[in-house]
Design a protein around this motif. Structure first.
Motif, PDB file in Angstrom:
ATOM      1  N   MET A   1     -43.427  45.246  -1.766  1.00  0.00           N
ATOM      2  CA  MET A   1     -42.990  46.578  -2.177  1.00  0.00           C
ATOM      3  C   MET A   1     -42.927  47.498  -0.955  1.00  0.00           C
ATOM      4  N   LEU A   2     -41.878  48.279  -0.870  1.00  0.00           N
ATOM      5  CA  LEU A   2     -41.687  49.181   0.257  1.00  0.00           C
ATOM      6  C   LEU A   2     -42.636  50.371   0.152  1.00  0.00           C
ATOM      7  N   THR A   3     -43.513  50.520   1.152  1.00  0.00           N
ATOM      8  CA  THR A   3     -44.427  51.666   1.186  1.00  0.00           C
ATOM      9  C   THR A   3     -44.457  52.351   2.538  1.00  0.00           C
ATOM     10  N   ASN A   4     -43.990  51.676   3.581  1.00  0.00           N
ATOM     11  CA  ASN A   4     -44.186  52.176   4.945  1.00  0.00           C
ATOM     12  C   ASN A   4     -42.896  51.983   5.746  1.00  0.00           C
ATOM     13  N   VAL A   5     -42.388  53.058   6.338  1.00  0.00           N
ATOM     14  CA  VAL A   5     -41.123  53.018   7.075  1.00  0.00           C
ATOM     15  C   VAL A   5     -41.327  53.618   8.462  1.00  0.00           C
ATOM     16  N   ALA A   6     -40.789  52.948   9.459  1.00  0.00           N
ATOM     17  CA  ALA A   6     -40.820  53.465  10.831  1.00  0.00           C
ATOM     18  C   ALA A   6     -39.399  53.547  11.369  1.00  0.00           C
ATOM     19  N   ALA A   7     -39.007  54.727  11.849  1.00  0.00           N
ATOM     20  CA  ALA A   7     -37.703  54.907  12.483  1.00  0.00           C
ATOM     21  C   ALA A   7     -37.887  54.785  13.990  1.00  0.00           C
ATOM     22  N   LEU A   8     -37.132  53.884  14.609  1.00  0.00           N
ATOM     23  CA  LEU A   8     -37.257  53.591  16.037  1.00  0.00           C
ATOM     24  C   LEU A   8     -36.209  54.377  16.818  1.00  0.00           C
ATOM     25  N   VAL A   9     -36.645  55.213  17.767  1.00  0.00           N
ATOM     26  CA  VAL A   9     -35.706  56.036  18.539  1.00  0.00           C
ATOM     27  C   VAL A   9     -36.030  55.956  20.029  1.00  0.00           C
ATOM     28  N   TYR A  10     -35.004  56.249  20.831  1.00  0.00           N
ATOM     29  CA  TYR A  10     -35.208  56.494  22.256  1.00  0.00           C
ATOM     30  C   TYR A  10     -34.094  57.392  22.746  1.00  0.00           C
ATOM     31  N   ASP A  11     -34.097  57.713  24.065  1.00  0.00           N
ATOM     32  CA  ASP A  11     -33.152  58.686  24.602  1.00  0.00           C
ATOM     33  C   ASP A  11     -31.716  58.389  24.178  1.00  0.00           C
ATOM     34  N   GLY A  12     -31.025  59.444  23.735  1.00  0.00           N
ATOM     35  CA  GLY A  12     -29.642  59.307  23.305  1.00  0.00           C
ATOM     36  C   GLY A  12     -29.479  59.093  21.825  1.00  0.00           C
ATOM     37  N   VAL A  13     -30.571  59.139  21.064  1.00  0.00           N
ATOM     38  CA  VAL A  13     -30.489  58.938  19.626  1.00  0.00           C
ATOM     39  C   VAL A  13     -29.601  60.010  19.000  1.00  0.00           C
ATOM     40  N   ALA A  14     -28.820  59.609  17.995  1.00  0.00           N
ATOM     41  CA  ALA A  14     -27.955  60.546  17.285  1.00  0.00           C
ATOM     42  C   ALA A  14     -28.778  61.259  16.213  1.00  0.00           C
ATOM     43  N   PRO A  15     -28.908  62.575  16.290  1.00  0.00           N
ATOM     44  CA  PRO A  15     -29.799  63.273  15.355  1.00  0.00           C
ATOM     45  C   PRO A  15     -29.344  63.217  13.903  1.00  0.00           C
ATOM     46  N   PHE A  16     -28.032  63.165  13.663  1.00  0.00           N
ATOM     47  CA  PHE A  16     -27.587  63.124  12.275  1.00  0.00           C
ATOM     48  C   PHE A  16     -27.991  61.815  11.621  1.00  0.00           C
ATOM     49  N   GLU A  17     -27.779  60.698  12.319  1.00  0.00           N
ATOM     50  CA  GLU A  17     -28.152  59.399  11.759  1.00  0.00           C
ATOM     51  C   GLU A  17     -29.669  59.290  11.587  1.00  0.00           C
ATOM     52  N   ALA A  50     -34.683  62.806  24.331  1.00  0.00           N
ATOM     53  CA  ALA A  50     -33.412  63.523  24.301  1.00  0.00           C
ATOM     54  C   ALA A  50     -32.494  62.931  23.238  1.00  0.00           C
ATOM     55  N   THR A  51     -31.804  63.799  22.513  1.00  0.00           N
ATOM     56  CA  THR A  51     -30.805  63.336  21.553  1.00  0.00           C
ATOM     57  C   THR A  51     -29.441  63.284  22.228  1.00  0.00           C
ATOM     58  N   SER A  52     -28.456  62.852  21.480  1.00  0.00           N
ATOM     59  CA  SER A  52     -27.102  62.704  22.026  1.00  0.00           C
ATOM     60  C   SER A  52     -26.332  64.010  22.091  1.00  0.00           C
ATOM     61  N   VAL A  53     -26.903  65.103  21.575  1.00  0.00           N
ATOM     62  CA  VAL A  53     -26.136  66.353  21.491  1.00  0.00           C
ATOM     63  C   VAL A  53     -26.813  67.525  22.180  1.00  0.00           C
ATOM     64  N   GLY A  54     -27.701  67.247  23.137  1.00  0.00           N
ATOM     65  CA  GLY A  54     -28.174  68.311  24.007  1.00  0.00           C
ATOM     66  C   GLY A  54     -29.497  68.949  23.671  1.00  0.00           C
ATOM     67  N   PHE A  55     -30.185  68.495  22.636  1.00  0.00           N
ATOM     68  CA  PHE A  55     -31.533  68.998  22.399  1.00  0.00           C
ATOM     69  C   PHE A  55     -32.476  67.815  22.294  1.00  0.00           C
ATOM     70  N   SER A  56     -33.752  68.094  22.319  1.00  0.00           N
ATOM     71  CA  SER A  56     -34.758  67.032  22.312  1.00  0.00           C
ATOM     72  C   SER A  56     -35.611  67.106  21.054  1.00  0.00           C
ATOM     73  N   ILE A  57     -36.237  65.986  20.740  1.00  0.00           N
ATOM     74  CA  ILE A  57     -37.196  65.943  19.639  1.00  0.00           C
ATOM     75  C   ILE A  57     -38.530  65.451  20.184  1.00  0.00           C
ATOM     76  N   ASN A  58     -39.595  65.724  19.458  1.00  0.00           N
ATOM     77  CA  ASN A  58     -40.914  65.285  19.874  1.00  0.00           C
ATOM     78  C   ASN A  58     -41.327  64.075  19.044  1.00  0.00           C
ATOM     79  N   VAL A  59     -41.528  62.961  19.706  1.00  0.00           N
ATOM     80  CA  VAL A  59     -41.923  61.714  19.041  1.00  0.00           C
ATOM     81  C   VAL A  59     -43.429  61.539  19.193  1.00  0.00           C
ATOM     82  N   GLU A  60     -44.125  61.404  18.078  1.00  0.00           N
ATOM     83  CA  GLU A  60     -45.585  61.380  18.099  1.00  0.00           C
ATOM     84  C   GLU A  60     -46.188  59.975  18.061  1.00  0.00           C
ATOM     85  N   HIS A  61     -45.357  58.955  17.803  1.00  0.00           N
ATOM     86  CA  HIS A  61     -45.895  57.604  17.647  1.00  0.00           C
ATOM     87  C   HIS A  61     -45.235  56.642  18.624  1.00  0.00           C
TER      88      HIS A  61
END
Length: 314
Positions: A1-17, A50-61
């Motif tokens: 059963m799905l209970t835990n989800v991790a989204a994997l990102v690095y520099d250049g990630v598209a923020p909309f997706e 850094a995202t693909s559109v000029g702003f950054s996000i803070n990744v905690e994990h």
């Protein structure tokens, strides 16, 4: 059963997706009976990404967060970016222990680099399918479909297709009612079949009176009736040939495939919400008899109607 989800990102990630994954898996909709998942954004770098559109996000994990995920989701990232070894190792470790992996748009290229598309049907945005096939010749690239479910690996096309694939995961894990609740909150269709074309001449939701909007609405209200091309063409006041061509242009699929998908969706809801017999449900949704319903349902969903009811009945 799905209970835990991790989204994997690095520099250049598209923020909309990335937002698609956050919207479909991270929000608390428990007030409507939707299970709350443990969701986190993680990456090889903790901190500013850094995202693909000029702003950054803070990744905690960090990447260790992938070790506890039932589903690893990869949003669109630069196709030309070098995938760091740590990412590969964490991704492969998640796969080896049985986690499902979902990619949105160019996230499929990360799976290709990891060898997870070899010998497997897959897709990406229609602009990149040729490149995906060229770079990963062992991958079985299916062009122009919304998403491909290859079991443990699910690949999807552009932004909206990522929503479709995510709702598909919800539907598999928790049933049609939960998936429909999420779709309703997001104001999107509850189900678009993965084999539907990525782009169509005109969106069905924008159909005016002279196009197919009215006949599609009529068909949904009359699924128990015969709905062959001739019948629907008469309702639309068109010749069968013109209707079939217009239908493909406006929906990206065939009348038969569209009607079958609508009937399956209604069958799912009835299996979850009613105690009606399989024969009765088959008649109510237009399949005629239980054998035909079982054939289409098992082919499309991978389980029989009886098994589906045991899993998801309210």
């Amino acid at each position: 059963m799905l209970t835990n989800v991790a989204a994997l990102v690095y520099d250049g990630v598209a923020p909309f997706e990335l937002g698609v994954l956050c919207e479909t898996f991270a929000l608390d909709r428990s007030d409507e009976g939707v299970p709350v998942l443990d969701f986190a954004v993680c990456g090889p770098v903790v901190g500013r990404v850094a995202t693909s559109v000029g702003f950054s996000i803070n990744v905690e994990h960090g990447l260790d967060r992938l070790a506890e995920a039932d589903l690893v989701a990869i949003p669109a990232v630069p196709r030309s970016a070098v995938v760091l070894p740590g990412v590969m190792e964490a991704l492969l470790a998640a796969y080896e222990r049985g986690a499902r992996i979902l990619s949105v748009c160019s996230g499929a290229f990360v799976l290709g680099e990891a060898g997870l598309l070899d010998g497997r049907e897959c897709t990406t945005h229609w602009r990149y399918t040729d490149e995906l096939a060229r770079r990963f010749p062992e991958a079985l690239v299916v062009p122009e479909v919304l998403y491909v479910d290859s079991g443990q690996i699910i690949t999807s096309a552009g932004t909206a297709a990522g929503i479709d694939a995510s709702l598909h995961v919800w539907r598999q894990e928790y049933g049609a009612a939960v998936a429909s609740t999420i779709a309703r909150r997001m104001v999107v269709p509850p189900q678009r079949d993965g084999g539907q074309a990525q782009f169509v001449t005109r969106q069905v939701v924008d159909c005016q009176a002279e196009t197919l909007g009215a006949v599609l609405a009529w068909a949904v209200e009359n699924l128990s009736e015969p709905l062959d091309v001739d019948t629907m063409a008469r309702q639309a006041h068109m010749s069968p040939r013109t209707f079939a061509r217009r239908f493909r242009d406006e929906t990206g699929t065939t009348p038969h495939a569209w009607v079958t998908a609508q009937r399956l969706q209604l069958a799912e809801e009835m299996l979850e919400r009613t105690d009606n017999s399989i024969d009765q449900i088959a008649a109510d949704v237009g399949f005629g008899n239980a054998a035909t319903l079982r054939h289409h349902f098992t082919r499309a969903r991978g389980v029989s109607p009886q098994v589906y009811r045991r899993q998801f009945a309210c």
